[in-house]
Every structure is written in structure tokens, then in C-alpha cells.
Scaffold this active site. Sequence first.
Site, PDB file in Angstrom:
ATOM      1  N   PHE A  50     -74.678 -32.459  -9.285  1.00 41.77           N
ATOM      2  CA  PHE A  50     -75.026 -32.564 -10.701  1.00 41.77           C
ATOM      3  C   PHE A  50     -76.214 -33.497 -10.863  1.00 41.77           C
ATOM      4  O   PHE A  50     -76.202 -34.637 -10.398  1.00 41.77           O
ATOM      5  CB  PHE A  50     -73.838 -33.099 -11.512  1.00 41.77           C
ATOM      6  CG  PHE A  50     -74.140 -33.195 -12.983  1.00 41.77           C
ATOM      7  CD1 PHE A  50     -74.166 -32.059 -13.777  1.00 41.77           C
ATOM      8  CD2 PHE A  50     -74.410 -34.422 -13.578  1.00 41.77           C
ATOM      9  CE1 PHE A  50     -74.463 -32.141 -15.130  1.00 41.77           C
ATOM     10  CE2 PHE A  50     -74.697 -34.518 -14.926  1.00 41.77           C
ATOM     11  CZ  PHE A  50     -74.722 -33.375 -15.703  1.00 41.77           C
ATOM     12  N   GLY A  51     -77.251 -33.005 -11.533  1.00 42.51           N
ATOM     13  CA  GLY A  51     -78.437 -33.799 -11.833  1.00 42.51           C
ATOM     14  C   GLY A  51     -78.558 -34.040 -13.314  1.00 42.51           C
ATOM     15  O   GLY A  51     -78.383 -33.118 -14.113  1.00 42.51           O
ATOM     16  N   TYR A  52     -78.865 -35.273 -13.706  1.00 43.12           N
ATOM     17  CA  TYR A  52     -78.933 -35.633 -15.126  1.00 43.12           C
ATOM     18  C   TYR A  52     -80.218 -36.359 -15.492  1.00 43.12           C
ATOM     19  O   TYR A  52     -80.460 -36.654 -16.653  1.00 43.12           O
ATOM     20  CB  TYR A  52     -77.726 -36.498 -15.505  1.00 43.12           C
ATOM     21  CG  TYR A  52     -77.598 -37.744 -14.643  1.00 43.12           C
ATOM     22  CD1 TYR A  52     -78.219 -38.932 -15.001  1.00 43.12           C
ATOM     23  CD2 TYR A  52     -76.881 -37.715 -13.460  1.00 43.12           C
ATOM     24  CE1 TYR A  52     -78.125 -40.055 -14.207  1.00 43.12           C
ATOM     25  CE2 TYR A  52     -76.771 -38.831 -12.662  1.00 43.12           C
ATOM     26  CZ  TYR A  52     -77.401 -40.001 -13.040  1.00 43.12           C
ATOM     27  OH  TYR A  52     -77.305 -41.122 -12.241  1.00 43.12           O
ATOM     28  N   GLY A  53     -81.061 -36.645 -14.513  1.00 37.37           N
ATOM     29  CA  GLY A  53     -82.348 -37.296 -14.752  1.00 37.37           C
ATOM     30  C   GLY A  53     -83.445 -36.410 -14.208  1.00 37.37           C
ATOM     31  O   GLY A  53     -83.545 -35.234 -14.550  1.00 37.37           O
ATOM     32  N   SER A  54     -84.247 -36.969 -13.305  1.00 39.87           N
ATOM     33  CA  SER A  54     -85.347 -36.181 -12.740  1.00 39.87           C
ATOM     34  C   SER A  54     -84.853 -34.988 -11.940  1.00 39.87           C
ATOM     35  O   SER A  54     -85.600 -34.022 -11.751  1.00 39.87           O
ATOM     36  CB  SER A  54     -86.248 -37.060 -11.875  1.00 39.87           C
ATOM     37  OG  SER A  54     -85.525 -37.596 -10.785  1.00 39.87           O
TER      38      SER A  54
ATOM     39  N   GLU B 151     -82.581 -41.056  -3.719  1.00 36.12           N
ATOM     40  CA  GLU B 151     -81.750 -41.815  -4.655  1.00 36.12           C
ATOM     41  C   GLU B 151     -81.319 -43.175  -4.081  1.00 36.12           C
ATOM     42  O   GLU B 151     -80.349 -43.767  -4.540  1.00 36.12           O
ATOM     43  CB  GLU B 151     -80.516 -40.985  -5.027  1.00 36.12           C
ATOM     44  CG  GLU B 151     -80.834 -39.612  -5.579  1.00 36.12           C
ATOM     45  CD  GLU B 151     -81.652 -39.626  -6.867  1.00 36.12           C
ATOM     46  OE1 GLU B 151     -81.456 -40.546  -7.683  1.00 36.12           O
ATOM     47  OE2 GLU B 151     -82.482 -38.729  -7.055  1.00 36.12           O
TER      48      GLU B 151
END
Length: 185
Positions: free
Chosen positions: A24-28, A99
Site C-alpha cells: 500500500f502506497g499513500y505518499g510518493s 524508504e
Amino acid sequence: MSHNTIAINQQMEKFDGHASVWLFGYGSLIYKADFPYIERRTASIANLTRRFWQGSHDHRGTEAAPGRVVTLVPESGAVCNGMAYLITPEVFTHLDHREKNGYLRLATQITFDDETSVEGLVYIATADNAAYLGAASEQDIARQIAASSGPSGPNRDYLIDLAHALREMGKHDAHVFAIEQYLTS
């Protein structure tokens, strides 16, 4: 915890032996998928909210002048919208490096737009990492973002690209959009 979380993330065994895992990605990660993936779907996670509370010393700022990037913080009833990617475990090496500035690889429940869900993983920078900046007013966050730049470019580009990607997905994020408004006004 130090800035560099690569070694800690390499110890996560939750998905060992899996041929593929949902990330799950929520930024870049919403708009910059610089890694191979099998499938990409809009998704969300519950009881966490996106906040510009993590310092960026390695991408959108420097040690002397850190930028601000997003992390997730607990909030009962919240829904954080983002993008899910089906990846192979070989991608972890790249993601752990990308990250590394305080983010931990954690298991989470991911819900897709069709209401189906799956256990996957997410990178979250918790308050106990050395790069964590914590809460500030949205106006102060916008000022810091406006003044920060690092090896990956101006911090303002990260914010504007994230806001644009959320709008393209048809998702609203009051925190992101308020900071954007301060930055562009």
C-alpha cells in the site's frame, strides 16, 4: 531508532515464502512507482491518516534543513486512500532502500475499491524514529516545505504531485489540500 531502517526491515519475515505481496502506497508511491509490479489498484487502509510529520533528510531535504513527507498516524474511524501494488518479494530490497529514512515495513489490511480486502504491507514512519518531526500547523508545514529541497528535488514538488495524484484518483485529503493551499497562495 536511527534514520536508516534497512536492517530492521530486512528482518521482517511475515511474507517470507510468498510469491507476491500487496504493497500500500499513500505518499510518493501513489505517483512514482519506480519498481516493477504485477498489478496496480486504488485502495485504502482504515484507522490511519496521512500526515506530513516525517522529516526527509535524504530525498526532499538535507540533514541541516529537512523537508517534510507523509507518514501514517493512528486515527479511529479514518480512511487513508492510496494505491496498492502487487509486487514480488525481490522488490523489497529497492523499497527498503527507498524508504530507509525511518520507515518500517508493517503488515496491514488493504481494502480495494470493490470492497474486497487482503493482508499486505505498508511502510510507516513511527514517532520513535530519529527523522520524525511530528505535528505542526498546516501553515508551518507549508513554510517548511517551501524552503526545503534535497537530492530528489524541491519538497514542494512532492506535495504538489501528491495532491494532483489524489485528485486524479477522485480522493479528498483535507490535510494535504490545506497545506497545498498555503503553499500556493
